[in-house]
Design an enzyme around this catalytic site. Structure first.
Site, PDB file in Angstrom:
ATOM      1  N   SER A 280       0.864  -1.167   0.000  1.00 42.52           N
ATOM      2  CA  SER A 280       0.000   0.000   0.000  1.00 42.52           C
ATOM      3  C   SER A 280       0.903   1.220   0.000  1.00 42.52           C
ATOM      4  O   SER A 280       2.091   1.126   0.322  1.00 42.52           O
ATOM      5  CB  SER A 280      -0.853  -0.015   1.282  1.00 42.52           C
ATOM      6  OG  SER A 280      -1.495   1.234   1.487  1.00 42.52           O
TER       7      SER A 280
ATOM      8  N   TYR B 105      -1.873  -0.909  10.425  1.00 41.11           N
ATOM      9  CA  TYR B 105      -1.903  -1.068   8.970  1.00 41.11           C
ATOM     10  C   TYR B 105      -0.583  -0.599   8.366  1.00 41.11           C
ATOM     11  O   TYR B 105       0.035  -1.286   7.551  1.00 41.11           O
ATOM     12  CB  TYR B 105      -3.083  -0.292   8.394  1.00 41.11           C
ATOM     13  CG  TYR B 105      -3.329  -0.542   6.927  1.00 41.11           C
ATOM     14  CD1 TYR B 105      -3.874  -1.750   6.500  1.00 41.11           C
ATOM     15  CD2 TYR B 105      -3.023   0.417   5.970  1.00 41.11           C
ATOM     16  CE1 TYR B 105      -4.106  -1.994   5.145  1.00 41.11           C
ATOM     17  CE2 TYR B 105      -3.255   0.191   4.623  1.00 41.11           C
ATOM     18  CZ  TYR B 105      -3.802  -1.024   4.218  1.00 41.11           C
ATOM     19  OH  TYR B 105      -4.028  -1.267   2.886  1.00 41.11           O
TER      20      TYR B 105
END
Length: 301
Positions: free
Chosen positions: A149, A162
């Site tokens: 990401s 995350y």
């Protein structure tokens, strides 16, 4: 590396939705054998039916990528059905937000288990199979794509677990690229670093194990969920667009895959912070009103 995908085998985790599903659709159009893996049975069944209707060979397996034994069993099933895969997309991922000290041990275990260990298990199980195939066939070509990401290159506030998991995936993928280059010219690697793209990631808590479910979300976690829903839902680049980028990158043997190349400016700022040993730049400097609103919301709760 790979330019002709017809009849080749692709393994895709997180294949029931988002990037995994869209990459499976590209693979079906290219005539690939598809190994679809997902933790959500109904989504997996629907994807498998769609791909079979497209006329390609499908092996659909429900599994939890955080479980080593389940990924190992997938490797055995793939070997028996199709032999070594040519394309492995370690894509399954989940999201979680909130102030980093408010996340529970269960939060950490779930997110790290799926986002980091899921990729690790995929690399550990499938790379040796691919290397064996390359050793036995000089014409064999393979490619591994890991989904990280932009959160693997940046550290936005209020989404610490995350960020940590995705930074680890970038690190693992860069190392995989270098390690493969030491031993073979037949297998490549890439890392996908999407920004905000409409997928199911902001609703990944739907697949959270019951024993890991939080009793009550904190204020920061509720705010993080709302911000994620809004950002992901308003993304202008589609998951289908990103899937095509993935296949184009495999053909070009391109390592870094960005859904939003303009976002790389923030990465440059972060790297300059590191090089100059200056304190981290305000992530909201380009939109200060967002930072003000977030601070206000967190300090009221």
């Amino acid at each position: 590396m790979i330019t002709n995908f017809k009849g080749k085998t692709a393994v895709l985790t997180g294949a029931g939705s988002g990037f995994g599903l869209e990459c499976a659709r590209v693979g079906a159009r290219l005539g690939m054998n598809l190994v679809l893996a997902d933790v959500q049975q109904d989504a997996l069944d629907k994807a498998a039916h769609e791909m079979q209707a497209a006329g390609v060979q499908v092996l659909a397996v429900r599994l939890d990528v955080s479980k080593a034994s389940e990924v190992e069993a997938l490797g055995v099933a793939v070997q028996q059905r199709f032999g070594a895969p040519h394309f492995v997309f370690n894509n399954a991922g989940v999201g979680a937000g909130g102030l980093i000290w408010e996340n529970t041990a269960q939060d950490w275990e779930w997110v790290i288990g799926v986002n980091l260990m899921g990729v690790a298990h995929g690399v550990r199980v499938f790379t040796p199979m691919m290397l064996d195939a390359a050793k036995n066939d000089p014409a064999y070509l393979g490619h591994i794509v890991n989904t990280a990401s932009m959160a693997g290159l940046l550290n936005a506030p209020n989404m610490g677990i995350y960020n940590a998991s995705k930074h680890a995936v970038v690190s693992m993928s860069e190392t995989l690229y270098q390690d493969l280059a030491l031993v073979t010219d037949q297998i490549g690697a890439s890392v996908l670093c999407p920004f905000f793209v409409p997928t199911g990631i902001s609703q990944s808590h739907r697949n959270r194990p019951a024993e890991a479910a939080p009793v009550k979300l904190t204020n920061s976690q509720l705010i993080g969920q709302a911000m994620s829903d809004k950002a992901v839902g308003s993304g202008k680049v589609s998951a289908a667009d990103v899937a095509q980028m993935v296949f184009d990158a495999v053909v070009a043997n391109q390592f870094y895959i960005y859904s939003h190349p303009k976002a790389i400016g923030s990465v440059q700022t972060r790297l300059e912070d590191i090089m100059l040993a200056r304190n981290p730049t305000d992530p909201f400097s380009h939109k200060p009103e967002l930072g003000v609103a977030l601070k206000r919301a967190l300090r009221v709760g």
